[in-house]
Scaffold this active site. Structure first.
Site, mmCIF file in Angstrom:
data_model
loop_
_atom_site.group_PDB
_atom_site.id
_atom_site.type_symbol
_atom_site.label_atom_id
_atom_site.label_comp_id
_atom_site.label_asym_id
_atom_site.label_seq_id
_atom_site.Cartn_x
_atom_site.Cartn_y
_atom_site.Cartn_z
ATOM 1 N N SER A 1 0.852 -1.166 0.054
ATOM 2 C CA SER A 1 -0.091 -0.032 -0.065
ATOM 3 C C SER A 1 0.849 1.276 -0.132
ATOM 4 O O SER A 1 1.968 1.282 0.083
ATOM 5 C CB SER A 1 -0.922 -0.019 1.122
ATOM 6 O OG SER A 1 -0.350 0.087 2.311
ATOM 7 N N GLN B 1 1.577 5.109 7.378
ATOM 8 C CA GLN B 1 1.796 4.203 5.998
ATOM 9 C C GLN B 1 2.898 3.416 6.189
ATOM 10 O O GLN B 1 2.928 2.178 5.964
ATOM 11 C CB GLN B 1 2.062 5.080 4.610
ATOM 12 C CG GLN B 1 1.580 4.111 3.716
ATOM 13 C CD GLN B 1 0.166 3.460 3.517
ATOM 14 O OE1 GLN B 1 -0.765 3.988 3.968
ATOM 15 N NE2 GLN B 1 0.016 2.369 3.335
ATOM 16 N N HIS C 1 3.136 0.078 8.215
ATOM 17 C CA HIS C 1 2.584 -1.249 7.818
ATOM 18 C C HIS C 1 3.312 -2.341 7.220
ATOM 19 O O HIS C 1 3.222 -3.371 7.880
ATOM 20 C CB HIS C 1 1.552 -0.773 6.703
ATOM 21 C CG HIS C 1 0.095 -0.389 7.075
ATOM 22 N ND1 HIS C 1 -0.648 -1.196 7.819
ATOM 23 C CD2 HIS C 1 -0.504 0.694 6.895
ATOM 24 C CE1 HIS C 1 -1.804 -0.619 8.203
ATOM 25 N NE2 HIS C 1 -1.708 0.503 7.537
ATOM 26 N N GLU D 1 -3.251 4.894 -3.500
ATOM 27 C CA GLU D 1 -4.076 4.360 -2.922
ATOM 28 C C GLU D 1 -4.894 5.374 -1.890
ATOM 29 O O GLU D 1 -5.955 5.404 -1.888
ATOM 30 C CB GLU D 1 -3.477 3.093 -1.912
ATOM 31 C CG GLU D 1 -4.588 2.585 -1.034
ATOM 32 C CD GLU D 1 -3.982 1.732 -0.200
ATOM 33 O OE1 GLU D 1 -2.793 1.646 0.195
ATOM 34 O OE2 GLU D 1 -4.746 0.603 0.652
ATOM 35 N N HIS D 2 -3.892 6.083 -1.112
ATOM 36 C CA HIS D 2 -4.354 7.326 -0.258
ATOM 37 C C HIS D 2 -3.828 8.517 -0.861
ATOM 38 O O HIS D 2 -2.548 8.474 -0.938
ATOM 39 C CB HIS D 2 -3.859 6.819 1.022
ATOM 40 C CG HIS D 2 -4.256 5.698 1.769
ATOM 41 N ND1 HIS D 2 -3.337 4.679 1.766
ATOM 42 C CD2 HIS D 2 -5.664 5.314 2.144
ATOM 43 C CE1 HIS D 2 -3.943 3.631 2.318
ATOM 44 N NE2 HIS D 2 -5.356 3.889 2.273
ATOM 45 N N ASP E 1 -8.921 4.744 7.975
ATOM 46 C CA ASP E 1 -8.626 3.571 8.252
ATOM 47 C C ASP E 1 -9.440 2.761 9.369
ATOM 48 O O ASP E 1 -9.658 1.568 9.297
ATOM 49 C CB ASP E 1 -6.875 3.167 8.808
ATOM 50 C CG ASP E 1 -6.026 3.371 8.042
ATOM 51 O OD1 ASP E 1 -6.360 3.089 6.615
ATOM 52 O OD2 ASP E 1 -4.712 3.785 8.399
ATOM 53 N N HIS F 1 -31.430 -16.731 -34.670
ATOM 54 C CA HIS F 1 -31.810 -15.699 -34.097
ATOM 55 C C HIS F 1 -33.175 -14.990 -34.697
ATOM 56 O O HIS F 1 -34.160 -14.471 -33.912
ATOM 57 C CB HIS F 1 -30.602 -14.726 -33.862
ATOM 58 C CG HIS F 1 -29.530 -15.160 -32.886
ATOM 59 N ND1 HIS F 1 -29.114 -16.432 -32.956
ATOM 60 C CD2 HIS F 1 -29.421 -14.426 -31.801
ATOM 61 C CE1 HIS F 1 -28.139 -16.530 -32.008
ATOM 62 N NE2 HIS F 1 -27.968 -15.474 -31.072
#
Lengths: 429, 429
Positions: free
Chosen positions: A236, A258, A261, A326-327, A360, A419
């Site tokens: 991330s 961040q 993590h 992502e952020h 979060d 058809h």
């Protein structure tokens, strides 16, 4: 940490390398995972028991296959009041945001007399993967389970490894709060296989979501199409766009939230002020020294951290769109103006009082977001991941007379006479 | 054709086998496709030219890499008026249905003073795969391209093989009508790789949709996550639920309209009347004999066709939900009542005057639908496949004071102190 300035001669190439760097493990687990999935498909619970003994060091037939609902309830009741209330606030806010996300059915008759519409329904059953150990977060349980329940999923199944038999009480408490229906003590690629194919004990599900290691991610990828999956997730990242009016240690804390993590996480600062860039870099060092997660955060910042100094914030949207992070935090005087120009981002945090960490946990929007530039084409987890849409069409003779002949012409042109015939026999032709 | 009755002793097991049969080729092309994708990633246009020479028998540098917009326009202008009007009617109706599908943005401030919302945006670029030869349908071009353009995709790229250099004029005409921006004369797994990775000539796209053979499907599966893809598609199917008040040859025509697509297609009839089942079976034989597509349709009906006689239509929804068919036609007195009980279906066709073929061409809803039981968890193609959602969050100090402490408690419990710190430094803690 990599320090760049858009006025550097080699900036374009250096920034291109940042954008291209996927920070993903090069380990090829595809063959291992294919073998595991084949074993689970063939031997069911026997394979699950064998893999659990091998990887988690316990015998499911001794330690128990499931964690029962009462155990989850007791884990919730045993929480410190402050923590229980925090989880409840988070659950309430996540539920409210996702309830407002529920799509509307359509049903209308148009000018040609054709009735058209679409009906949204939840999948019958969903499976959530919850990692064991360090990455077992109660917040992730809420972020995955609540949208499924809001969507209307009747059977919500959690699989989670319990290494040496140990379970994570916080995660069980969150499972209780979120209304999870079954908790199975299996993890790894084999648990994902069990959810997709079903075993003697575990009935199959329709959708599998939730984070996991490289084996779990590859298992989901290989089973895509057998079941629905949420997304391919990578390391991330956060992009903070901040001017010199911010307090450096606040921005440093955001970058580190961040970085702590995982060593592969990435924190990027874009600022228009060189002295502020220096101050943030210094504050990161100060903050790092006081952090219990220093080792992880320092590796991430050192290996993947980037500070880009721009001549003006007019340059920021193009950089942000290339990163498709992502952020994205925008701590400037007019964050709205920048947000309008940022087309690719998982979630945007506006203003000086919106640290990413509130998203979060308690803001309400989902924290499961596209990583690794996938915000170019994918979205955060939502109720839609647990639902599917059935379209419907209804004609009477007059409507078929109005639009049928065009379908006959096209079917003939495509060389599909049956058809055409299915319409002609109804029009008396 | 397999004939079953729910009153047969072995029905449950026989029906289970029908549901489990994927009718998919067992050919493993994964390794071949991985090699092709690696070559395209490494050698770009050189690899495309080599593969095109090998598979399609022409030299792109001689025959031309692209079909220009003027050629597409001329193909459209050259259509017979009846066919042009049919295509225009189809495009207009498909556009109207998909425009009504556009999602709404959200932006609100809740009781805690937290501003929350979500913004939908189109992807920058989308690629459509259009098969060459028999399976190149102008209707598929419209069904893929129009939702992309309605979503707001600015660059819409078609790749299509032109074996021996020949192009399909009908498909070019549809590309013109749908507003396609680029048409490249490359097909196969290598064309999918070019769309995902980009080459010197072809800029990369964000989402790839469209049908293709086993190599194309596997290429899309392998590139899932590098780009967005529409779905994993398998052989298609129709389930017709019809009572004895229908004219047998109409129902026979409906079953054959699916069967004529491909030998792996599947047509299933559920009826509550044995004599009607016999009459439809007989009508299928009569209709088949008159069909230009007899060979394909006969193989499909013979190998995969099923007629199930139920004691009452109350038994039908459970069977339909197990099949989760792509197309479900309900030709009974009260089709609405049955539809309400069918949870899993790609698209439903209600009543005696709604042959599935109107949905293939002109009704408006998308004809790209989940196959092979995937309607359990996935939906037909829509504007959402070409869009992504960015959530946003904005707090002021008061809002952070209201919900921040709960986030701090959860961050502490999860062992993520920098998360907690990013909130605490703003609250003066």
């Amino acid at each position: 940490m990599l320090r760049l300035s858009t006025s550097d001669e080699g900036f374009a190439e250096a920034f291109r390398r940042v954008v291209a760097d996927r920070r993903e493990s090069a380990v090829d687990v595809a063959k291992d995972v294919a073998d595991i999935l084949a074993a689970v498909r063939e031997r069911g619970d026997g394979a699950l028991a064998d893999y659990t003994q091998r990887f988690d060091g316990h015998d499911l037939n001794q330690s128990g296959w499931q964690v029962d609902a009462e155990t989850c309830r007791q884990a919730f009741e045993a929480l410190k009041p402050e923590l229980r209330e925090a989880l409840e606030l988070a659950a309430t806010r996540i539920r409210a945001y996702h309830e407002a996300q529920l799509p509307e059915d359509r049903d209308y008759t148009d000018a040609a007399g054709v009735r058209l519409g679409a009906t949204w329904r939840a999948v019958d059953a969903a499976g959530l993967y919850v990692p064991g150990g360090r990455a077992a977060y109660p917040s992730s349980m809420l972020m995955n389970a609540i949208p499924a329940k809001v969507a209307g999923v009747e059977r919500l199944v959690v699989v989670t490894p319990t290494p040496k038999g140990e379970v994570n009480a916080l995660v069980l408490a969150a499972a209780h709060l979120a209304g999870v229906d079954e908790v199975w003590r299996v993890g790894g690629a084999h648990a994902v296989g069990a959810l997709a194919y079903g075993t003697e004990r575990i009935a199959p599900v329709d959708v599998i979501t939730g984070p996991g290691n490289a084996w779990v991610a590859e298992a989901k990828r290989q089973l895509y199409g057998v079941v629905g999956i949420d997304m391919v997730a990578g390391p991330s990242e956060i992009l903070v766009i901040a001017d010199a009016k911010n307090e450096p240690r606040r921005i440093a804390a955001d970058l580190l939230s961040q970085a702590e993590h995982d060593p592969t996480s990435q924190s990027i600062l874009i600022t228009d002020d060189t002295a502020f860039a220096d101050a943030v870099a210094a504050a990161v060092e100060t903050e790092l020294a006081a952090l219990a997660t220093e080792q992880t955060a320092r590796t991430s910042w050192s290996d993947n951290g980037v500070i880009v100094v721009v001549g003006s914030f007019d340059e920021a949207p193009a950089l942000a769109n290339a990163l498709a992070a992502e952020h994205v935090e925008i701590a400037t005087d007019d964050p709205e103006a920048l947000m309008k120009q940022i087309r690719h981002a998982g979630s945007v945090f506006l203003g000086r009082m919106t640290p990413e960490a509130v998203g979060d946990y308690v803001a309400g929007p989902n924290h499961v977001l596209p990583t690794g530039r996938r915000a170019r084409f994918s979205s955060g987890l939502s109720v839609l991941d647990f639902m599917k849409r059935t379209s419907f069409i209804q004609l009477d003779l007059a409507a078929l007379e109005a639009i049928g002949p065009a379908a006959v012409a096209l079917a003939d042109a495509e060389g599909l006479p049956a058809h055409a015939r299915s319409i002609q026999v109804r029009l008396g032709q």
